[in-house]
Design a protein around this motif. Structure first.
Motif, PDB file in Angstrom:
ATOM      1  N   LEU C  27       0.833  -1.206   0.000  1.00 52.39           N
ATOM      2  CA  LEU C  27       0.000   0.000   0.000  1.00 52.39           C
ATOM      3  C   LEU C  27       0.866   1.253   0.000  1.00 52.39           C
ATOM      4  N   ILE C  28       1.868   1.271   0.887  1.00 50.25           N
ATOM      5  CA  ILE C  28       2.682   2.481   1.024  1.00 50.25           C
ATOM      6  C   ILE C  28       3.435   2.781  -0.263  1.00 50.25           C
ATOM      7  N   VAL C  29       4.028   1.737  -0.867  1.00 49.57           N
ATOM      8  CA  VAL C  29       4.773   1.971  -2.108  1.00 49.57           C
ATOM      9  C   VAL C  29       3.847   2.553  -3.173  1.00 49.57           C
ATOM     10  N   ILE C  30       2.646   1.958  -3.289  1.00 46.85           N
ATOM     11  CA  ILE C  30       1.709   2.434  -4.318  1.00 46.85           C
ATOM     12  C   ILE C  30       1.280   3.869  -4.030  1.00 46.85           C
ATOM     13  N   VAL C  31       1.121   4.210  -2.739  1.00 47.40           N
ATOM     14  CA  VAL C  31       0.749   5.583  -2.390  1.00 47.40           C
ATOM     15  C   VAL C  31       1.896   6.544  -2.711  1.00 47.40           C
ATOM     16  N   LEU C  32       3.131   6.070  -2.550  1.00 46.49           N
ATOM     17  CA  LEU C  32       4.283   6.941  -2.794  1.00 46.49           C
ATOM     18  C   LEU C  32       4.469   7.248  -4.280  1.00 46.49           C
ATOM     19  N   VAL C  33       4.034   6.323  -5.147  1.00 45.11           N
ATOM     20  CA  VAL C  33       4.290   6.498  -6.580  1.00 45.11           C
ATOM     21  C   VAL C  33       3.761   7.834  -7.116  1.00 45.11           C
ATOM     22  N   PRO C  34       2.469   8.172  -6.888  1.00 44.47           N
ATOM     23  CA  PRO C  34       1.978   9.457  -7.415  1.00 44.47           C
ATOM     24  C   PRO C  34       2.732  10.651  -6.836  1.00 44.47           C
ATOM     25  N   PHE C  35       3.165  10.541  -5.565  1.00 49.34           N
ATOM     26  CA  PHE C  35       3.966  11.628  -4.988  1.00 49.34           C
ATOM     27  C   PHE C  35       5.245  11.810  -5.785  1.00 49.34           C
ATOM     28  N   GLY C  36       5.781  10.717  -6.275  1.00 50.12           N
ATOM     29  CA  GLY C  36       7.029  10.787  -7.013  1.00 50.12           C
ATOM     30  C   GLY C  36       6.857  11.259  -8.448  1.00 50.12           C
ATOM     31  N   VAL C  37       5.835  10.730  -9.145  1.00 50.08           N
ATOM     32  CA  VAL C  37       5.738  11.026 -10.572  1.00 50.08           C
ATOM     33  C   VAL C  37       4.696  12.092 -10.890  1.00 50.08           C
ATOM     34  N   GLY C  38       3.978  12.552  -9.888  1.00 47.47           N
ATOM     35  CA  GLY C  38       2.972  13.581 -10.150  1.00 47.47           C
ATOM     36  C   GLY C  38       1.602  12.971 -10.344  1.00 47.47           C
ATOM     37  N   PRO C  39       0.562  13.752 -10.111  1.00 44.72           N
ATOM     38  CA  PRO C  39      -0.803  13.207 -10.076  1.00 44.72           C
ATOM     39  C   PRO C  39      -1.483  13.077 -11.433  1.00 44.72           C
TER      40      PRO C  39
END
Lengths: 205, 243, 218
Positions: C27-39
């Motif tokens: 869950l955490i990794v998937i939540v972090l992805v948009p923070f990294g690549v933008g929404p």
């Protein structure tokens, strides 16, 4: 039913520790291994149990009858006493009977989690495994560590009255007197010479 | 006399000692000749200009990178089947050489790719496979380094080498399936095909490949000798301690 | 073998961590992805199949070192080695138990997390199928890695280094199946390849892992 060991040599960490060990036990007989620390009692027992290959010599006992026990006795702390024993019984294709619990005075503790047991109670649970798996040839490495005198008595009774009386065989490395009528084998004379042949790195010398 | 006798550590030390200097000399001679010949006495490619000359390092190092693993696979198998110490020590000795060759191939490839494809790196199947191969080398060496007992380490790394080989081949085909890529086909063994290497480049390239093979052999023999000495030292030490 | 499976599942549930930790990490990794690549939704849709696969793979990696390490420490492994169960069977059961406690929950959670990454709805069945077919291979390869490193004091990091390159084919085929599914292409060949890799792993790796365990028990 017999256990025959002929001219056995075994190694620890690739170096020979014992050579020329021979003995023969018939049904109902036990053997106590003696010798100072580091002489190779654990190595010998592990080799007998088939956990490590022998350097030379033969170990002969009926297939699927050997069992090994040391101070690391595979008790799972998050399982109850019954669950621990029932698992080992099931792995060996047997049912858990109450007599085994009674023999090690575990009946009152049967539903306790193993993690809540004292060190001595845990050891009794570990040893009770030997009573449920139904193996005839036992290789026991310091089975009485952290047992009090009463518990040592229970264990000795189990060995004498149940295991050996029913035609079992046991090889035991221990420092205390279990009160068994069993011959002792001092391993000191079998200690391998420092330059004994057969080490796994021998080709480099 | 059986061929396996040469795998006895003492015999091995004996016959490699006189052979090594010759190997070194031949390897250096071949590589120096090939590079000088290739760099200064061959024409520039009509399309690629002088960058094509990286081929004299790129292709041989890439070939060694793959074949070093292949050699490790065979020597590991020999260890598992026949338990010859020298065999598995040769595998251990070859791993860093193979890893270094992989890095050289990747680096020269990047240097070549920048002017040709306009990028240092592309996720092309060949490049990707080499990167994965490099990871396999790292894992293999790390496992050797982590285990104290020499025979345990030999057994476990051999098992890893076998399983790794299967997965390395699998990864190679997976990478082809995944992306068709920019890299040209194999440069060397396609005689007569229009896109293979022209004759003028062919001879110095062959010489360079021969030089790299000799260099690989020299490095592996030298490192195997070191490993044998280390094992001998620890064997003697172990006996002194128990005496 | 069933007794061993039941014991391992019971241990995983009682000790906690087994199910929960891997899922939370996923869950955490998937939540972090948009923070990294933008929404941006289009970007997320594009990378969702790959990110879901990579995150699931890393989550499965977390609990690998416990497959054999705990049983090795308390001596169970040596006792199992002298039990009538073949060691290959032990490996198989351990891998199965690992899959049931990590791979299966991850597979079931993936569609929900797919929504977070704006995964296209057509891809969801392919995601379920490819993770369902592929995560068993991750567990089996992981069991092999765990068998290699079981005797080592700090085997965790080494285990990742050994296992991750072995995960490459599964990851490539698995993510490819979802990507093709998302784009409306035929994903069946990729899916078949995932299944093939898994079947091959289960056929061969128990032997390699059991051999490694025997060496480590010596």
């Amino acid at each position: 039913m017999h256990l025959a060991v002929t001219d056995l040599a075994c190694a620890r960490g690739g170096l020979p520790v014992l050579t020329g060990v021979s003995f023969r036990l018939e049904a109902g007989q036990a053997l106590i291994l003696r010798g100072p620390n580091g002489v190779g009692k654990t190595t010998l027992l592990r080799t007998l149990a088939g956990l490590q290959p022998a350097m030379a010599g033969e170990v002969d006992f009926p297939a699927d009858e050997g069992a090994y026990a040391s101070h690391a006795d595979g008790v799972k702390l998050t399982l109850s006493v019954t669950e621990n024993l029932a698992f080992w019984a099931a792995v060996h294709g047997r049912q858990l009977d109450d007599a085994a619990l009674a023999a090690f005075d575990l009946t009152g503790l049967r539903d306790r989690m193993a993690g809540t047991l004292s060190a001595g109670q845990k050891r009794r649970l570990g040893l009770a495994r030997l009573a449920v798996i139904g193996r005839k040839v036992l290789f026991l490495d310091e089975p009485t560590v952290s047992l009090d005198r009463a518990a040592v008595g229970l264990f000795a009774d189990f060995l004498r009255d149940q295991h050996l009386a029913q035609g079992g065989i046991a090889v035991i490395a221990t420092h205390i007197d279990l009160g068994l009528e069993a011959p002792e084998l001092d391993l000191t004379p079998y200690r391998a010479a420092p330059d004994a042949a057969g080490g796994s790195d021998e080709a480099f010398l | 006399m059986s061929i396996w006798e040469y795998a006895n550590p003492k015999k091995f030390m004996g016959w490699t000692r006189p052979v090594l200097p010759w190997l070194w000399a031949l390897a250096v001679a071949c590589i120096v000749t090939a590079l000088v010949w290739g760099f200064f006495f061959t024409p520039d490619d009509y399309k690629q200009g002088s960058t094509v000359k990286i081929i004299y390092i790129h292709v041989p190092s890439a070939m060694i990178a793959i074949n070093a693993w292949f050699m490790m696979l065979i020597t590991s198998l020999v260890w598992i089947v026949r338990r010859h110490h020298v065999s598995v020590l040769a595998a251990k000795a070859a791993a860093p050489v193979g890893a270094a060759m992989t890095v050289i191939a990747l680096f020269t490839g990047a240097v070549w790719g920048e002017p040709m494809w306009g990028t240092w790196w592309a996720w092309d199947p060949r490049l990707t496979s080499f990167l994965v191969l490099f990871l396999f080398y790292l894992g293999y060496m790390a496992l050797w380094a982590a285990i104290e007992d020499a025979d345990t380490a030999a057994d476990l790394t051999s098992v890893l080498c076998l399983v790794g080989s299967v997965f390395a081949v699998l990864s190679r085909y997976a990478a082809i399936f995944w992306n068709q890529g920019l890299h040209q086909g194999s440069s060397v063994f396609r005689a007569g095909r229009p896109d293979s290497v022209a004759e003028v480049f062919y001879l110095p390239l062959m010489l360079s490949i021969a030089g790299f093979i000799l260099l690989f052999l020299a490095l592996v023999l030298m490192r195997t000798r070191t490993e044998i000495r280390l094992r001998r030292a620890s064997a003697l030490e172990a006996r002194m301690r128990s005496a | 073998m069933i007794a061993l499976l039941i014991r391992d599942l019971r241990l995983a549930i009682r000790a906690g961590g087994g199910f929960g930790l891997g899922l939370a990490f996923f869950l955490i990794v998937i939540v972090l992805v948009p923070f990294g690549v933008g929404p941006e939704r289009a970007v997320l849709t594009r990378i969702a199949p790959g990110m879901l696969w990579v995150a699931a793979l890393l989550a499965a990696l977390l609990s690998l070192d416990r497959i054999f390490a705990l049983d090795h420490e308390d001596g169970s492994l040596a006792l199992l080695a002298t039990a009538p169960l073949p060691l290959e069977g032990v490996v198989l059961v351990k891998a199965a138990a690992h899959w049931l406690t990590t791979g299966l929950p991850l597979t079931l959670a993936a569609p929900v997390l797919g929504i977070l990454l704006n995964l296209s709805p057509e891809a969801t069945p392919w995601l379920l199928a490819s993770l369902g077919l592929g995560t068993p291979a991750l567990s089996m390869i992981g069991a092999f890695g765990a068998a290699l490193t079981v005797g080592l004091r700090r085997g965790g990091l080494l285990l990742s280094l050994l296992v991750l390159p072995l995960y490459v084919p599964t990851l490539i085929f698995g993510a490819e199946a979802v990507r093709r599914g998302a784009e409306g292409l035929t994903a069946l060949p990729s899916l078949a390849l995932v299944g093939g890799v898994t079947a091959g792993c289960f056929a061969l790796l128990p032997f390699a892992a059991a051999a490694a365990l025997r060496v480590n028990l010596r």
